[in-house]
Scaffold this active site. Structure first.
Site, mmCIF file in Angstrom:
data_model
loop_
_atom_site.group_PDB
_atom_site.id
_atom_site.type_symbol
_atom_site.label_atom_id
_atom_site.label_comp_id
_atom_site.label_asym_id
_atom_site.label_seq_id
_atom_site.Cartn_x
_atom_site.Cartn_y
_atom_site.Cartn_z
ATOM 1 N N GLY A 133 0.789 -1.221 0.000
ATOM 2 C CA GLY A 133 0.000 0.000 0.000
ATOM 3 C C GLY A 133 0.819 1.267 0.000
ATOM 4 C CG HIS A 183 1.397 -1.777 -11.076
ATOM 5 N ND1 HIS A 183 1.812 -1.528 -9.797
ATOM 6 C CD2 HIS A 183 0.878 -3.023 -11.048
ATOM 7 C CE1 HIS A 183 1.551 -2.570 -9.038
ATOM 8 N NE2 HIS A 183 0.973 -3.496 -9.777
ATOM 9 C CE LYS A 205 -2.368 -3.030 -8.109
ATOM 10 N NZ LYS A 205 -2.524 -4.489 -7.965
ATOM 11 C CD GLU A 219 3.693 -5.957 -4.039
ATOM 12 O OE1 GLU A 219 4.209 -6.097 -2.917
ATOM 13 O OE2 GLU A 219 2.798 -5.134 -4.277
ATOM 14 N NE ARG A 269 -3.699 -9.330 -1.226
ATOM 15 C CZ ARG A 269 -3.901 -8.423 -2.168
ATOM 16 N NH1 ARG A 269 -4.840 -8.617 -3.079
ATOM 17 N NH2 ARG A 269 -3.165 -7.333 -2.239
ATOM 18 C CB VAL A 280 -9.063 -5.102 -5.285
ATOM 19 C CG1 VAL A 280 -10.274 -4.188 -5.442
ATOM 20 C CG2 VAL A 280 -8.606 -5.129 -3.831
#
Length: 451
Positions: free
Chosen positions: A164, A208, A237, A288, A292, A295
């Site tokens: 973040g 990105h 984002k 990175e 998981r 979003v």
């Protein structure tokens, strides 16, 4: 397949997971805080249990309480969603110790990929391109200066743990490093309990772009194309789309193959995302890995026709992937925007009661949300309240549908970032695909400061 699953999360992602579970005939258990007693995920689940006070430390990240509910309800598996405990290796280990299936990768993989330093080491060993930098924690600011002098400025001073944008800063000389080091290290320690810092070369004006992968742990790994997530504010984002309008087919394939190599090299299992920085010449560098569901996963679902939550459940239940790389389709173009309860001028959160909510309708429009007319948005959680996703036959059609959808998205009672989203989507630079990570600073914030 599982008969009963607990969703250790809240908000729109809890609703999203419950929806797929219902489609598959899986019974669901929700957990909730005192602040979320009337939340949609509580009402949609087959059963719901209060786990604590409104603050996340009292409820949604209270591992003992969540596992207590899991034992009480006799679930077989836990889906962590994203955020909160989704990348917490201790939680995954505790689930396994209790005989529960954690719907995600192994605790060891979570731990390794949760450290930016360790993940850099792993990717270098796997032959995946990484941004020039170091693979050990910095001893102090002076070592940071020495490293930066060697690799060349500007550099990115980064916390090894967390995300973040916390503990992260671009620096242009030794004096800036000395001023920034202690403050960023303290922030990393406060937020993540880990003050390890490292340095990597700052890639100027990058994009990105991330690759979604699925791995079944049985020797099968596929990539589901890319998502471009370059439009960001403070490293968060704001707009995501799939596919990227920037990549050539050759680069797209190389990035997909690199992502598969990255996943297989660490024995990855379940859904995951490899994030890359891509420069103007389409050179790409590992940033990175998110261990998981992301979003922004709906844009991948829209262009591939796959339900990623269903895929997660199948893999966690021990099933093999039923799709090969050659069978992964890519049709149309999808764009997602994140709708936040925040003041569009100050970017401060805007909690309160939603007195009116009208959602746009039309072809290619999808909503992911966990609020409704009369919902109360509390100050205790992340201010993202909904996601708006559109799909078109091509990027132009998707942009046009997003513009129309945002113009017909009505929320009253709280402030939202919809005006900013409209400004982004209608900007000529966005239409042209000029979506580097400095988009908002270059095209929106700078404009406001000079008018």
């Amino acid at each position: 397949m599982f008969k009963k699953v607990l969703i250790a999360n809240r908000g729109e992602i809890a609703v999203r997971v419950i929806r797929t579970c219902k489609d598959l005939g899986i019974s669901t258990v929700a957990v909730y805080s005192e602040a979320d007693a009337d939340a949609p995920h509580v009402k949609l689940a087959d059963e719901a249990h209060l786990i604590g006070g409104p603050r996340v430390t009292e409820s949604y990240v209270n591992i003992d309480k969540i596992l207590e509910v899991a034992r009480l309800t006799k679930v077989e598996a836990i889906h962590p969603g994203y955020g909160l405990l989704s990348e917490n290796a201790e939680f995954a280990r505790r689930c396994e110790a209790d005989g529960l299936v954690f719907i995600g990768p192994s605790p060891d993989v979570i731990s390794k990929m949760g450290s930016k330093i360790e993940s850099r080491k792993a990717m270098e060993e796997a032959g995946v391109p990484v941004v020039p930098g170091i693979t050990h924690p910095l001893a102090d600011a002076e070592e940071a200066v020495e490293v930066a002098d060697r690799i060349g400025y500007p550099v990115m001073l980064k916390a090894s743990a967390g995300g973040g944008g916390i503990g992260m800063q671009v620096v242009h000389n030794g004096d800036e490093i000395r001023k920034a080091f202690a403050g960023n290290q303290k922030r990393a320690t406060d937020f993540f309990g880990d003050g390890a810092m490292y340095i990597e070369k700052f890639v100027e004006n990058p994009r990105h772009i991330e690759i979604q992968i699925l791995a079944d742990g049985l020797g099968n790994t596929v990539y589901l194309w890319e998502r471009e997530c370059s439009v960001q504010r403070r490293h968060q984002k704001v707009v995501e789309e799939a596919p990227s309008s920037f990549l050539s087919e050759a680069t797209r394939s190389k990035m997909g193959e690199a992502a598969v190599k990255a996943a297989t090299s660490i024995g990855y299992k379940n859904a995951g995302t490899i994030e890359f920085l891509v420069d103007a010449e389409q050179n790409f560098y590992f940033l990175e890995m998110n261990t998981r569901l992301q979003v922004e996963h709906p844009v991948t679902e829209e262009i591939t026709g796959l339900d990623l939550v269903e895929q997660q459940l199948n893999i966690a239940a021990g099933e093999a992937l039923t799709i090969t790389q050659e069978e992964v389709k890519r049709e149309g173009h999808a764009i997602e925007v994140r709708i936040y309860a925040e003041d569009p001028k100050t970017f401060f959160p805007s909690p309160g009661k939603i007195t009116k909510l009208e959602l746009p309708k039309g072809p290619g429009i999808r909503h992911e949300l966990a609020v409704h007319d009369q919902s109360v948005v509390t100050p205790f959680y992340d201010p993202m309240i909904a996601k708006l996703i559109v799909k078109g036959n091509d990027r132009d059609e998707a942009i046009n549908r997003m513009q129309e959808a945002l113009a017909n998205y009505y929320i009253e009672g709280i402030k939202t970032n919809i005006p900013i989203l409209e400004e982004i989507i209608t900007h000529p630079a966005f239409h042209a695909g000029d979506t580097t990570t400095d988009f908002i600073t270059k095209h929106l914030i700078t404009k406001k400061q000079t008018t």
